[in-house]
Design a protein around this motif. Structure first.
Motif, mmCIF file in Angstrom:
data_model
loop_
_atom_site.group_PDB
_atom_site.id
_atom_site.type_symbol
_atom_site.label_atom_id
_atom_site.label_comp_id
_atom_site.label_asym_id
_atom_site.label_seq_id
_atom_site.Cartn_x
_atom_site.Cartn_y
_atom_site.Cartn_z
ATOM 1 N N LEU A 81 58.912 45.997 39.396
ATOM 2 C CA LEU A 81 59.106 44.753 39.913
ATOM 3 C C LEU A 81 59.587 45.294 41.510
ATOM 4 O O LEU A 81 59.133 44.444 42.438
ATOM 5 C CB LEU A 81 60.303 44.119 39.543
ATOM 6 C CG LEU A 81 60.005 43.535 38.193
ATOM 7 C CD1 LEU A 81 61.142 42.987 37.487
ATOM 8 C CD2 LEU A 81 58.982 42.914 38.003
ATOM 9 N N LEU A 82 60.128 46.312 41.628
ATOM 10 C CA LEU A 82 60.663 46.910 43.125
ATOM 11 C C LEU A 82 59.319 46.935 43.837
ATOM 12 O O LEU A 82 59.253 46.745 45.173
ATOM 13 C CB LEU A 82 61.411 47.991 43.063
ATOM 14 C CG LEU A 82 61.940 48.534 44.370
ATOM 15 C CD1 LEU A 82 62.803 47.632 45.085
ATOM 16 C CD2 LEU A 82 63.000 49.583 44.209
ATOM 17 N N SER A 83 58.449 47.400 43.466
ATOM 18 C CA SER A 83 57.020 47.786 44.212
ATOM 19 C C SER A 83 56.534 46.494 44.542
ATOM 20 O O SER A 83 56.072 46.274 45.646
ATOM 21 C CB SER A 83 56.076 48.354 43.342
ATOM 22 O OG SER A 83 55.506 47.429 42.528
ATOM 23 N N TYR A 84 56.698 45.214 43.784
ATOM 24 C CA TYR A 84 56.052 43.929 44.067
ATOM 25 C C TYR A 84 56.881 43.316 45.488
ATOM 26 O O TYR A 84 56.599 42.621 46.081
ATOM 27 C CB TYR A 84 55.734 43.165 43.078
ATOM 28 C CG TYR A 84 54.775 43.655 42.145
ATOM 29 C CD1 TYR A 84 53.430 43.101 42.409
ATOM 30 C CD2 TYR A 84 54.972 44.264 41.120
ATOM 31 C CE1 TYR A 84 52.396 43.592 41.602
ATOM 32 C CE2 TYR A 84 53.754 44.600 40.291
ATOM 33 C CZ TYR A 84 52.452 44.162 40.591
ATOM 34 O OH TYR A 84 51.580 44.543 39.805
ATOM 35 N N LEU A 85 58.186 43.816 45.184
ATOM 36 C CA LEU A 85 59.216 43.079 46.399
ATOM 37 C C LEU A 85 58.777 43.755 47.537
ATOM 38 O O LEU A 85 58.922 43.091 48.519
ATOM 39 C CB LEU A 85 60.671 43.451 45.780
ATOM 40 C CG LEU A 85 61.672 42.958 46.594
ATOM 41 C CD1 LEU A 85 61.743 41.596 46.701
ATOM 42 C CD2 LEU A 85 63.035 43.380 46.089
ATOM 43 N N VAL A 86 58.782 45.166 47.352
ATOM 44 C CA VAL A 86 58.285 45.864 48.758
ATOM 45 C C VAL A 86 57.103 44.918 49.266
ATOM 46 O O VAL A 86 56.965 44.832 50.700
ATOM 47 C CB VAL A 86 57.999 47.155 48.480
ATOM 48 C CG1 VAL A 86 57.447 47.921 49.773
ATOM 49 C CG2 VAL A 86 59.442 47.895 48.025
ATOM 50 N N LEU A 87 56.144 44.690 48.350
ATOM 51 C CA LEU A 87 54.843 44.255 48.938
ATOM 52 C C LEU A 87 54.942 42.624 49.533
ATOM 53 O O LEU A 87 54.637 42.717 50.781
ATOM 54 C CB LEU A 87 53.885 44.026 47.706
ATOM 55 C CG LEU A 87 52.608 43.279 47.868
ATOM 56 C CD1 LEU A 87 51.742 43.718 49.092
ATOM 57 C CD2 LEU A 87 51.951 43.089 46.860
ATOM 58 N N ILE A 88 56.031 42.101 48.956
ATOM 59 C CA ILE A 88 56.173 40.701 49.284
ATOM 60 C C ILE A 88 57.020 40.694 50.851
ATOM 61 O O ILE A 88 56.588 39.822 51.569
ATOM 62 C CB ILE A 88 56.638 39.762 48.421
ATOM 63 C CG1 ILE A 88 55.678 39.566 47.031
ATOM 64 C CG2 ILE A 88 57.043 38.548 48.784
ATOM 65 C CD1 ILE A 88 56.393 39.004 45.824
ATOM 66 N N LEU A 89 57.900 41.463 50.817
ATOM 67 C CA LEU A 89 58.613 41.725 51.890
ATOM 68 C C LEU A 89 57.884 42.142 52.962
ATOM 69 O O LEU A 89 58.153 41.754 54.268
ATOM 70 C CB LEU A 89 59.803 42.485 51.646
ATOM 71 C CG LEU A 89 61.054 41.964 50.757
ATOM 72 C CD1 LEU A 89 62.157 43.106 50.543
ATOM 73 C CD2 LEU A 89 61.531 40.646 51.247
#
Length: 298
Positions: free
Chosen positions: A224-232
């Motif tokens: 989930l952190l990887s997707y958060l990095v992407l979105i940010l």
């Protein structure tokens, strides 16, 4: 002999290196840096040699420690089993690991002489990681969790971008962080079937120390952190909005996570989800690459 060499090199897993370097090359191109085919080929060769070296040394050391005789092998974990079937090839595995490492060192020194010495700041720790991964890092749970991701995310993806572009951008750091999280998860999940055997030879990774179910929670957090990095990264304008194409991989995540928690303590039934995890580690970066190519050079 060629079959044994391919086995200990785990040639079927080398595609991950190609994906990481392709992502770095795509990011460099999208940032407006012209790509040199010769430099790209050399960077790719160095990356493949690094991957082959760590695989071959891991095969050799796991054979010598007796671990290969204890594991219940799957297509995604437990080593290739080549040396169990062909013990006489052990010296070839060691030789392959050493020669591949020397090629990495030689290629890195050549690039630093031709282009820029600064990527050696990534290259030298990368060689130390190859050398120490199986012998030392597997005894430190947090380091064991992050080391594979750092190897492919920071040393390989970010390092390749640095060589190809001549500098490091914020976008390159974010892409490297995503790869770091994905590949750390790849090795974390592959440790689930091997936990009992690994414990017998003194390893201490997360599935041994905190158990498989808690490790599944760590896997979910990193993913989930990887997707958060992407979105940010997209919201901040560091990554082009077309990189959101990578969110399509969530369809695979929606199938993977329920199965992971359902079968976390049943390694024999976990195998299809290990395969999904390998697919995710290729699909997610390839979708990122597609987004970068779609966005085009700035």
């Amino acid at each position: 002999m060629l079959k044994q060499l391919f086995g200990v090199a785990r040639i079927n897993f080398l595609s991950l290196t190609l994906v990481c370097i392709a992502l770095a090359a795509g990011a460099s191109w999208q940032a407006g840096h012209p790509l040199s085919p010769g430099v790209l080929m050399l960077v790719t060769a160095i990356g493949l040699c690094a991957h082959i070296s760590v695989n071959a040394l891991n095969e050799y050391l796991d054979f010598k420690s007796g671990l290969d005789f204890l594991t219940n092998r799957t297509p995604f974990s437990g080593g290739s089993g080549t040396l169990v079937t062909h013990p006489g090839a052990a010296h070839l595995a060691l030789l392959l690991g050493i020669v591949s490492m020397l090629l990495v060192i030689g290629g890195g020194l050549y690039l630093s002489y031709q282009l820029n010495w600064q990527p050696l700041l990534i290259g030298i720790p990368g060689v130390l990681l190859i050398y120490g991964y199986t012998r030392h890092i597997n005894r430190w749970p947090l380091l064991c969790l992050l080391a594979p991701g750092i190897g492919f995310g920071i040393f390989m993806t970010l390092g390749s971008y640095w060589v190809l572009a001549g500098n490091i951008s914020a976008a390159a750091w974010l892409l490297a962080m995503i790869i770091t999280l994905l590949v750390s998860n790849l090795l974390l999940l592959n440790q689930f079937p091997d936990a009992e055997a690994d414990r017998q030879v003194g390893r201490r990774h997360l599935p041994i120390v905190i158990g498989r179910r808690h490790s599944a929670s760590v896997y979910t957090l990193l993913l989930l952190l990887s997707y958060l990095v992407l979105i940010l990264g997209v919201l901040s304008g560091i990554l082009p909005w077309q990189c959101l194409l990578a969110l399509l991989s969530l369809a695979l995540v929606a199938k993977l996570l329920p199965g992971l928690f359902r079968f976390a303590d049943k390694p024999q039934q976990l195998q299809p989800y290990l395969g999904m995890n390998v697919l995710l580690c290729h699909l997610y970066p390839l979708l990122l690459l597609t987004g970068l190519l779609w966005a085009g050079p700035v």
